[in-house]
Design a protein around this motif. Structure first.
Motif, mmCIF file in Angstrom:
data_model
loop_
_atom_site.group_PDB
_atom_site.id
_atom_site.type_symbol
_atom_site.label_atom_id
_atom_site.label_comp_id
_atom_site.label_asym_id
_atom_site.label_seq_id
_atom_site.Cartn_x
_atom_site.Cartn_y
_atom_site.Cartn_z
ATOM 1 N N SER A 331 34.198 42.321 49.192
ATOM 2 C CA SER A 331 34.858 41.343 48.318
ATOM 3 C C SER A 331 34.103 41.321 46.996
ATOM 4 N N GLY A 332 34.830 41.025 45.934
ATOM 5 C CA GLY A 332 34.202 41.077 44.620
ATOM 6 C C GLY A 332 34.564 42.368 43.912
ATOM 7 N N PRO A 333 34.009 42.582 42.722
ATOM 8 C CA PRO A 333 34.385 43.768 41.945
ATOM 9 C C PRO A 333 34.257 45.041 42.774
ATOM 10 N N PRO A 334 35.236 45.922 42.755
ATOM 11 C CA PRO A 334 36.465 45.867 41.909
ATOM 12 C C PRO A 334 37.698 45.326 42.634
ATOM 13 N N LYS A 339 43.447 40.582 38.815
ATOM 14 C CA LYS A 339 43.399 39.131 38.632
ATOM 15 C C LYS A 339 42.099 38.683 37.973
ATOM 16 N N HIS A 340 40.999 39.356 38.292
ATOM 17 C CA HIS A 340 39.686 38.825 37.906
ATOM 18 C C HIS A 340 39.004 39.567 36.766
ATOM 19 N N TRP A 341 39.580 40.633 36.217
ATOM 20 C CA TRP A 341 38.817 41.500 35.331
ATOM 21 C C TRP A 341 38.307 40.781 34.084
ATOM 22 N N ARG A 342 39.040 39.802 33.576
ATOM 23 C CA ARG A 342 38.555 39.090 32.391
ATOM 24 C C ARG A 342 37.318 38.254 32.726
ATOM 25 N N GLY A 343 37.331 37.577 33.887
ATOM 26 C CA GLY A 343 36.183 36.770 34.281
ATOM 27 C C GLY A 343 34.957 37.617 34.612
ATOM 28 N N ARG A 348 39.644 46.518 32.348
ATOM 29 C CA ARG A 348 40.525 46.754 33.493
ATOM 30 C C ARG A 348 40.386 48.194 33.987
ATOM 31 N N GLN A 349 40.261 49.140 33.034
ATOM 32 C CA GLN A 349 40.184 50.546 33.402
ATOM 33 C C GLN A 349 38.886 50.875 34.137
ATOM 34 N N ARG A 373 43.788 42.245 50.954
ATOM 35 C CA ARG A 373 44.541 40.996 50.791
ATOM 36 C C ARG A 373 43.703 40.025 49.984
ATOM 37 N N GLY A 374 44.265 39.567 48.884
ATOM 38 C CA GLY A 374 43.523 38.661 48.015
ATOM 39 C C GLY A 374 42.261 39.328 47.514
ATOM 40 N N ASP A 375 41.115 38.685 47.744
ATOM 41 C CA ASP A 375 39.838 39.222 47.262
ATOM 42 C C ASP A 375 39.110 40.047 48.322
#
Length: 647
Positions: A331-334, A339-343, A348-349, A373-375
């Motif tokens: 869970s977490g990046p990436p 949904k989360h790339w700005r935070g 995004r790439q 699913r989700g994060d």
């Protein structure tokens, strides 16, 4: 002269003759005979005394020798009665000369500098700066040279208190025991830890589970089965304060949590203070100190490990320690980057490229992606390598299998980019290495490594006997150490030489967890079998320090540890390391040869343990004895008095 002799015989005859016997004269006759005998004996005694007599005067008898001490009576005593008494000497008159005097043995374990209350010898920050920062090599174990090893006792910080008992400790610990507030500021919005009065409180939050670890685990449980006993052991990489492992315990899942020293201040120390299994560690250039096929789950929640880089070497190591059919949870990046790339303050790439690289490495390991699913994203390792080997032959791609390498060797062993092969199977549906029963049957079932004959010299019958033996031994220990018998008094337990994990298995119903250690010098590497029982552990060389903080364990047990290391390193060095990782008022039980334990006790006295040696559970005629000790409670002095001696 002849006439006198005849008269004597006649007189004697008159006294003894039966012919003249008269009952009325009997008392008088006996009286005369006894009187005559006494007089006769006295004459002979006086004659002998006179014959051998040598005259002594009173002055000669009481004349003092040249080295006597004169004693006089009081002034009221007449001078004629003053007596000089000789001094009586009891020494032998003939003896060998005493050996030359030697200097007294120095005190071996003075207190260390109070500033060293968190000293971890093999993860020392100053020493780590000498090593490369590339791939976090500087955060790995780097132990001091022999001449750098401290020969002193690590103090507890001033104000240290005995930890709260489990399960209260899961949610709260004393500030004085881990006096670091950095995480309360850095992770304030993520609910890792809060400071409240004299305590830290742990709401169970994490970077990727703001609603708490319990809710996060419930989300995982919707995707894979966590409560049916098929999953028992887990590993949490980059664990934070180990809330994930803490809340898995209520589901009968034991988690080994690890993180590097001070990536975030004292995170592993917080985990241990909470009563959660944890070690200092990092995936860098060396294998993790666990056997192959050890864990049912591997977990990473924003652990910041570059899984897709360096030819996927880090995921390849996760594959080595993951059981056939085991799960890797990320869970977490990436994951869910759309949904989360700005935070996450990344493009995004770049996040898409990272996820693509992870997917590619997982595919090369023959993993199957179960769900995203989700994060959360979950992959599953195959139960055997039948399909994997077929794909290698047909498509000529994927990671090559490692050749001629011990998959369980994991002490300063370099990481590989090759794929650790699973044991061969006869059927495509067969679980490589053997299928495990569900927990709790798994604990007492014969481990597949034993039933298959992989552990040479250990049979299924020996395993059963060992399990029963340790039940009896632990029952005896509880009679020797009342704190061990008291439910909840101990929480973190270390077994320094675990063999088949029988000691830990005997404590399974107590509110404790046991870190089983298999020394790298052990004749047989049994750690894989310990994990197959549903227990956890690590490798360790006891000539070096353990990768953990001071005051980690409440209780330490060791079976023949000092016999194993007798010709390898200094006994005192091992005892000082035990003292470092043992909490104040913590307990120790060692079993070993009586001669070995006698030496152990002499140094245990020097480090101020309250100790004793008692008989083996089978009685006094066994050479193996039991050493029982309690570490003294002591702390560093108040900060203003730290220039004074520690008391």
């Amino acid at each position: 002269m002849a006439n006198n002799t005849n008269n004597f015989k006649s007189l004697f005859h008159n006294f003894t003759s039966k012919r003249q016997y008269n009952k009325t004269l009997l008392p008088f006759t006996n009286f005369y005979f006894i009187t005559f005998s006494i007089v006769l004996c006295s004459l002979f005694y006086l004659f002998g005394l006179w014959t051998h007599h040598r005259p002594y005067s009173a002055a000669t008898c009481f004349q003092p020798s040249t080295n006597t001490t004169t004693t006089t009576t009081s002034t009221s005593t007449p001078s004629t009665l003053q007596i000089q008494l000789p001094t009586i000497h009891f020494e032998a008159r003939h003896k060998l000369q005493d050996p030359p005097a030697t200097a007294a043995r120095e005190y071996h374990a003075p207190p260390c500098d109070p500033k060293l209350y968190e000293y971890t010898p093999c993860e020392d920050l100053k020493r780590s700066l000498k090593f490369p920062r590339q791939r976090l090599v500087y955060r790995e174990r780097h132990c001091p040279a022999p001449e750098e090893i401290l020969r002193c006792r690590i103090p507890a910080p001033f104000g240290y208190r005995l930890p709260l008992r489990w399960p209260e400790s899961r949610d709260s610990v004393w500030y004085a025991n881990v006096p670091h507030k950095e995480l309360t500021v850095e992770k304030k919005m993520q609910n890792w830890v809060h400071f409240n009065g004299d305590r830290f409180r742990f709401p169970g939050g994490g970077t990727m589970f703001p609603r708490g670890a319990n809710a996060y685990i419930d989300e995982i449980a919707k995707l894979i089965k966590l409560r049916d006993g098929s999953i028992r052991t887990a590993i949490d990489t980059g664990c934070g304060v180990a809330s994930f492992g803490a809340y898995l315990l209520s589901r009968d899942i034991l988690t080994v949590s690890f993180a590097p020293r001070d990536t975030h201040e004292a995170q592993v120390q917080f985990a241990l203070e909470r009563g959660v299994p944890a070690l200092i560690g990092v995936i860098a250039s060396k294998r993790l100190p666990y056997p192959s096929r050890a864990f049912d789950i591997a977990h990473c929640s924003r652990c910041l490990i570059p899984w897709g880089q360096f030819d996927g070497i880090y995921l390849t190591e996760v594959d080595r320690v993951l059981r056939p059919g085991g799960y890797w949870i990320l869970s977490g990046p990436p994951i869910n980057y759309a949904k989360h790339w700005r935070g996450w303050e990344r493009t995004r790439q770049s996040l898409k490229d990272e996820q693509d690289s992870i997917e590619e490495v997982a595919k090369s390991l023959c993993w199957k992606k179960l769900v995203e699913r989700g994060d959360l994203a979950i992959w599953q390792k195959p139960t055997n390598h039948v399909h994997c080997k077929m794909q290698r032959k047909i498509f000529k791609n994927g990671k090559p299998f490692c050749q001629a390498q011990d998959p369980d060797a994991a002490w300063y062993t370099k990481l590989d980019t090759c794929l650790t092969p699973l044991p061969d199977v006869n059927d495509i549906k067969e679980v490589a290495g053997g299928k495990l029963p569900k927990w709790p049957q798994r604990l007492t079932s014969i481990p597949p490594r034993i039933s298959s004959g992989s552990l040479e010299g250990i049979s299924g019958e020996m395993f059963k006997e060992d399990t029963e033996l340790w039940k009896r031994r632990v029952a005896y220990y509880k009679k020797l150490d009342h704190q061990l018998a008291e439910k909840g008094r101990y929480r973190n337990v270390l077994d320094m030489n675990s063999y088949l994990g029988g000691f830990a298995a005997a404590l399974v119903d107590d509110p404790v967890w046991v870190m089983n250690v298999v020394p790298v010098e052990a004749e047989i590497n049994t750690l894989g079998a310990i994990y197959e029982r549903g227990l956890i552990g690590t490798y360790q060389n006891w000539c070096e320090a353990m990768s953990t903080y001071p005051r980690t364990y409440d209780f330490i047990h060791g079976d023949s540890v000092f016999s194993l290391y007798q010709n390898r390193c200094n006994m005192e060095q091992i005892l000082l390391e035990m003292d470092r990782i043992l909490r104040p008022q913590g307990g120790v039980v060692l079993r070993d040869d009586v001669d070995v334990l006698t030496k152990v006790k002499s140094f245990a006295d020097a480090i101020q343990w309250e100790s004793r040696i008692t008989d083996h559970e089978d009685g006094p005629y066994n050479r193996q004895k039991i050493f029982v000790a309690i570490k003294e409670y002591w702390t560093a002095p108040p900060p203003q008095n730290q220039d004074q001696d520690i008391k």
